[in-house]
Design a protein around this motif. Structure first.
Motif, PDB file in Angstrom:
ATOM      1  N   ASP A 276       0.760  -1.432   0.198  1.00 22.58           N
ATOM      2  CA  ASP A 276      -0.387   0.418   0.049  1.00 22.58           C
ATOM      3  C   ASP A 276       0.428   1.155   0.077  1.00 22.58           C
ATOM      4  OD1 ASP A 276      -2.065  -1.524   0.541  1.00 22.58           O
ATOM      5  OD2 ASP A 276      -2.617  -1.491   2.431  1.00 22.58           O
ATOM      6  N   LEU A 279       2.015   2.015  -3.719  1.00 21.68           N
ATOM      7  CA  LEU A 279       0.960   2.351  -4.093  1.00 21.68           C
ATOM      8  C   LEU A 279       0.772   4.009  -4.292  1.00 21.68           C
ATOM      9  CD1 LEU A 279      -1.420  -0.897  -4.068  1.00 21.68           C
ATOM     10  CD2 LEU A 279       0.115  -0.380  -6.157  1.00 21.68           C
ATOM     11  N   ASP A 280       0.945   4.292  -2.710  1.00 18.88           N
ATOM     12  CA  ASP A 280       1.038   5.754  -2.454  1.00 18.88           C
ATOM     13  C   ASP A 280       1.671   6.632  -3.241  1.00 18.88           C
ATOM     14  OD1 ASP A 280      -1.286   5.603  -0.758  1.00 18.88           O
ATOM     15  OD2 ASP A 280      -0.964   4.870   0.765  1.00 18.88           O
ATOM     16  N   GLN A 283       1.054   6.799  -7.027  1.00 22.45           N
ATOM     17  CA  GLN A 283      -0.129   7.858  -6.821  1.00 22.45           C
ATOM     18  C   GLN A 283       0.652   9.286  -6.753  1.00 22.45           C
ATOM     19  OE1 GLN A 283      -3.287   7.503  -4.808  1.00 22.45           O
ATOM     20  NE2 GLN A 283      -4.463   6.976  -6.820  1.00 22.45           N
ATOM     21  N   ASP A 303      -5.576  -4.605  -9.907  1.00 24.04           N
ATOM     22  CA  ASP A 303      -6.816  -4.565  -8.856  1.00 24.04           C
ATOM     23  C   ASP A 303      -6.852  -3.859  -7.879  1.00 24.04           C
ATOM     24  OD1 ASP A 303      -8.169  -6.753 -10.849  1.00 24.04           O
ATOM     25  OD2 ASP A 303      -6.977  -7.758  -9.520  1.00 24.04           O
ATOM     26  N   SER A 304      -5.218  -2.731  -8.441  1.00 24.69           N
ATOM     27  CA  SER A 304      -5.329  -1.719  -7.114  1.00 24.69           C
ATOM     28  C   SER A 304      -5.738  -0.705  -7.480  1.00 24.69           C
ATOM     29  CB  SER A 304      -3.585  -1.683  -7.388  1.00 24.69           C
ATOM     30  OG  SER A 304      -3.372  -1.186  -7.972  1.00 24.69           O
ATOM     31  N   LYS A 305      -5.263   0.641  -6.530  1.00 28.91           N
ATOM     32  CA  LYS A 305      -6.347   1.945  -6.433  1.00 28.91           C
ATOM     33  C   LYS A 305      -5.222   2.816  -7.651  1.00 28.91           C
ATOM     34  CE  LYS A 305      -4.525   4.305  -3.563  1.00 28.91           C
ATOM     35  NZ  LYS A 305      -3.974   5.102  -1.969  1.00 28.91           N
ATOM     36  N   LEU A 306      -4.319   2.884  -8.912  1.00 25.47           N
ATOM     37  CA  LEU A 306      -3.716   2.788 -10.321  1.00 25.47           C
ATOM     38  C   LEU A 306      -4.841   2.503 -11.016  1.00 25.47           C
ATOM     39  CD1 LEU A 306      -0.121   2.176  -8.894  1.00 25.47           C
ATOM     40  CD2 LEU A 306      -1.112   3.655  -8.523  1.00 25.47           C
ATOM     41  N   SER A 308      -7.152   3.500 -12.954  1.00 28.49           N
ATOM     42  CA  SER A 308      -7.728   3.916 -13.406  1.00 28.49           C
ATOM     43  C   SER A 308      -7.020   5.136 -14.291  1.00 28.49           C
ATOM     44  CB  SER A 308      -8.574   5.655 -12.551  1.00 28.49           C
ATOM     45  OG  SER A 308      -7.702   6.107 -12.171  1.00 28.49           O
TER      46      SER A 308
END
Length: 340
Positions: A276, A279-280, A283, A303-306, A308
């Motif tokens: 996490d 990923l932060d 981003q 499938d991660s927060k990235l 989009s």
């Protein structure tokens, strides 16, 4: 690091001696190898690090899967599962490992399995109701407990095994003499143009015997990047400010192909599991910009927060010449072993 590797030279000699003894015992039948009645093609290398095994396996899948029931069997490096796993709709990169999961997503008509014990993995595949006709072993050149019917050895143009040395001084997993087991040697990651003279020089340098064939390939990049719901021409994205992200062994060619002066390149270890915090940080670096990654990394990040702002660039292995000879050799091996 180079000095440290040189200091470990005595350990490299010892490691080379141990692996040579192991190979001798397998060669003489003192240590047993298991053969199978189906065609088994092993793809691997003598060295650690990226030589292009994944695009080579994908090339073989494309060559064979329209005519035969094909299965791939990998170790599943850095997966979180244990033992034999056959890919299904519940699989992901954590269960299979990134490369096998990539195979599963790209080739739905192919059986994809992982097992560190390749003998057990093949036995499990052959026990399925619809058993495969051909098994492709990924990164299994040193897995001597299985006796494959055909061996493809990969070596990178810029890092030939003939120029390398045993671990930990160099990057070789076993002695250069291990190349004698190969039916075919593929020199990967070549320049797009390589003269006949240089090809001949490399063959001499690798000291291949007259029965071994050699081929030369380069990494061919797609003209399109792909996201979860859209795609974009590489020619457009090259001029755009973006983040390039890679967790592969040798990311420089990927970066060089896409980057401009306004881009930021983020490098992670090969097969990296993104936390996490990772990923932060990614981003924040991107700050709304597109993030372009390799296909192998994409299967771990999709499938991660990235997602989009995440895109990937596919690659494939392309032959400089004599592709038809390579194809014919593989198809003849498969045909003759299915008929026997």
């Amino acid at each position: 690091m180079n000095l440290l590797r040189k200091l470990f030279f005595p350990f490299a000699i010892l490691y080379g001696f141990i692996t040579s003894i192991r190979n001798f015992l397998f060669d003489k039948g003192i240590l047993k190898s298991t053969s199978f009645d189906v065609p088994v093609i092993a793809v691997g290398n003598l060295s650690v690090g990226g030589t292009g095994k994944t695009p080579q396996i994908e090339y073989l899948i494309r060559l064979l899967s329209d005519k035969y029931k094909v299965a791939t069997l990998s170790r599943g490096y850095k997966r979180k599962s244990k033992g034999f796993v056959l890919a299904d709709q519940n699989s992901n990169a954590e269960i299979l490992g990134d490369e096998p999961f990539q195979f599963y997503q790209k080739f739905p008509n192919v059986m994809v399995a992982v097992d560190a014990n390749r003998t057990n993995g093949i036995q499990q595949l052959l026990s399925q109701n619809e058993k495969p006709e051909i098994i492709l072993l990924d990164d299994a050149f040193q897995h001597r407990k299985v006796k494959a019917g055909f061996y493809i050895l990969l070596t990178s143009y810029g890092d030939l095994y003939a120029d390398d040395f045993m671990l930990p001084t160099g990057n070789l997993r076993e002695s250069r003499s291990g190349a004698e087991r190969a039916n075919i040697v593929v020199v990967t990651k070549c320049p797009n143009v390589l003269s006949d003279e240089e090809q001949a020089e490399i063959r001499l340098k690798l000291k291949l015997n007259c029965s071994q064939q050699i081929f030369f390939t380069f990494i061919d990049y797609d003209e399109v990047i792909f996201g979860v719901s859209e795609k974009m021409a590489v020619s457009e994205i090259k001029s755009e400010s973006k983040v390039l992200l890679a967790g592969i062994a040798k990311p420089k060619p990927f970066f060089d192909y896409l980057k401009n002066d306004n881009d930021e390149c983020l490098t992670f270890p090969d097969h990296h599991h993104f936390s996490d915090a990772d990923l932060d940080a990614i981003q924040n670096k991107a700050n709304g910009r597109k993030i372009i990654t390799t296909e192998k990394d994409y299967v771990r990040l999709k499938d991660s927060k990235l997602v989009s702002q995440l895109y990937y660039l596919p690659i494939k292995s392309t032959f400089i010449n004599h592709q038809q000879n390579f194809d014919a050799t593989i198809l003849e091996y498969v045909k003759s072993n299915l008929e026997s």
